[in-house]
Design a protein around this motif. Structure first.
Motif, short mmCIF file in Angstrom:
data_model
loop_
_atom_site.label_atom_id
_atom_site.label_comp_id
_atom_site.label_asym_id
_atom_site.label_seq_id
_atom_site.Cartn_x
_atom_site.Cartn_y
_atom_site.Cartn_z
N LEU A 19 0.82 -1.21 0.00
CA LEU A 19 0.00 0.00 0.00
C LEU A 19 0.85 1.26 0.00
N THR A 20 1.93 1.25 0.79
CA THR A 20 2.75 2.47 0.86
C THR A 20 3.51 2.71 -0.45
N ALA A 21 3.94 1.63 -1.11
CA ALA A 21 4.61 1.79 -2.41
C ALA A 21 3.64 2.36 -3.44
N LYS A 22 2.43 1.84 -3.43
CA LYS A 22 1.42 2.32 -4.37
C LYS A 22 1.07 3.79 -4.08
N ALA A 23 0.90 4.12 -2.80
CA ALA A 23 0.58 5.50 -2.42
C ALA A 23 1.71 6.45 -2.82
N ALA A 24 2.95 6.04 -2.57
CA ALA A 24 4.10 6.89 -2.92
C ALA A 24 4.18 7.11 -4.43
N THR A 25 3.93 6.06 -5.19
CA THR A 25 3.97 6.16 -6.65
C THR A 25 2.89 7.11 -7.15
N GLN A 26 1.69 6.97 -6.61
CA GLN A 26 0.58 7.83 -7.04
C GLN A 26 0.84 9.29 -6.64
N LEU A 27 1.33 9.50 -5.42
CA LEU A 27 1.65 10.85 -4.98
C LEU A 27 2.74 11.46 -5.87
N ARG A 28 3.78 10.69 -6.14
CA ARG A 28 4.89 11.18 -6.95
C ARG A 28 4.39 11.53 -8.35
N ARG A 29 3.54 10.68 -8.91
CA ARG A 29 2.98 10.92 -10.24
C ARG A 29 2.16 12.21 -10.25
N THR A 86 -5.31 22.96 11.96
CA THR A 86 -3.99 23.12 11.32
C THR A 86 -3.34 21.78 10.95
N VAL A 87 -3.90 20.68 11.41
CA VAL A 87 -3.35 19.37 11.05
C VAL A 87 -3.35 19.11 9.54
N PRO A 88 -4.40 19.48 8.80
CA PRO A 88 -4.36 19.20 7.36
C PRO A 88 -3.13 19.77 6.63
N THR A 89 -2.67 20.94 7.02
CA THR A 89 -1.46 21.49 6.40
C THR A 89 -0.26 20.60 6.68
N ALA A 90 -0.14 20.16 7.92
CA ALA A 90 0.96 19.27 8.28
C ALA A 90 0.86 17.94 7.52
N VAL A 91 -0.34 17.42 7.38
CA VAL A 91 -0.54 16.15 6.68
C VAL A 91 -0.19 16.28 5.20
N VAL A 92 -0.66 17.34 4.55
CA VAL A 92 -0.40 17.51 3.12
C VAL A 92 1.11 17.67 2.86
N THR A 93 1.79 18.47 3.69
CA THR A 93 3.23 18.62 3.50
C THR A 93 3.96 17.32 3.81
N GLY A 94 3.45 16.56 4.77
CA GLY A 94 4.04 15.26 5.08
C GLY A 94 3.87 14.27 3.94
N LEU A 95 2.70 14.28 3.31
CA LEU A 95 2.47 13.37 2.18
C LEU A 95 3.37 13.71 1.00
#
Length: 176
Positions: A19-29, A86-95
């Motif tokens: 799941l994390t590999a797939k998520a990272a690939t989709q985010l990177r794309r 303010t958590v959503p900003t931290a989450v989006v930058t973390g993703l």
């Protein structure tokens, strides 16, 4: 130390690798080479944005615990709300950072993310209780959230300091 062993153990938690590999690939794309990627990851700052963004919700939630101890209910409720919004900003930058992690780093990153999701759920519940007049229950949910955000922070620190995630991403490195 027991904490060090526990944090090191998180590196071998491979159940979510697919799941994390797939998520990272989709985010990177979705992000790669775009201005939003550079903005979220901090190229404009010369430093990742995520470590800066997390200080607001963490500070607000720690402050809420202090205000609870001082029986300052309105201030505690306000701090809980500030943290929650303010958590959503931290989450989006973390993703955005997550999309570039190695497989071992993604394992720890996924656990870090899950701990923060648990913290956010506790604090949303805490705020709901406080708004409805159940300040005692809100304070208890706040303590549960503080425990979860502490675990998430320990994992985030491990990710950065022990595993080098995001280190010198925008810099050449230290001057020698």
């Amino acid at each position: 130390m027991m904490l060090d062993r526990l944090l090191r153990k998180s590196e071998s938690f491979d159940r979510l690798d697919h799941l994390t590999a797939k998520a990272a690939t989709q985010l990177r794309r979705a992000l790669d080479g775009r201005a939003v990627d550079r903005a979220l990851r901090g190229s404009w700052l010369g430093h990742p944005v995520h470590p800066l963004a997390v200080t607001v919700p963490i500070g607000a939630w720690v402050s809420s615990a202090v205000f609870d101890a001082l029986r300052k209910r309105d201030a505690a409720r306000l701090c809980v709300a500030v943290g929650v919004v303010t958590v959503p900003t931290a989450v989006v930058t973390g993703l955005a950072e997550f999309s570039r992690l190695s497989p071992v780093q993604r394992r720890v990153g996924a656990l870090h993310y899950l701990a923060i999701v648990a913290a956010q759920a506790c604090y949303v519940t805490s705020h709901r209780c406080r708004t409805r007049g159940s300040h005692g229950a809100g304070a208890w949910w706040g303590l549960a959230g503080l425990a979860a955000v502490s675990a998430g922070g320990a994992l985030g620190g491990h990710l950065s300091y022990a595993l080098g995630a995001g280190v010198y991403e925008w810099q050449r490195g230290p001057e020698t």
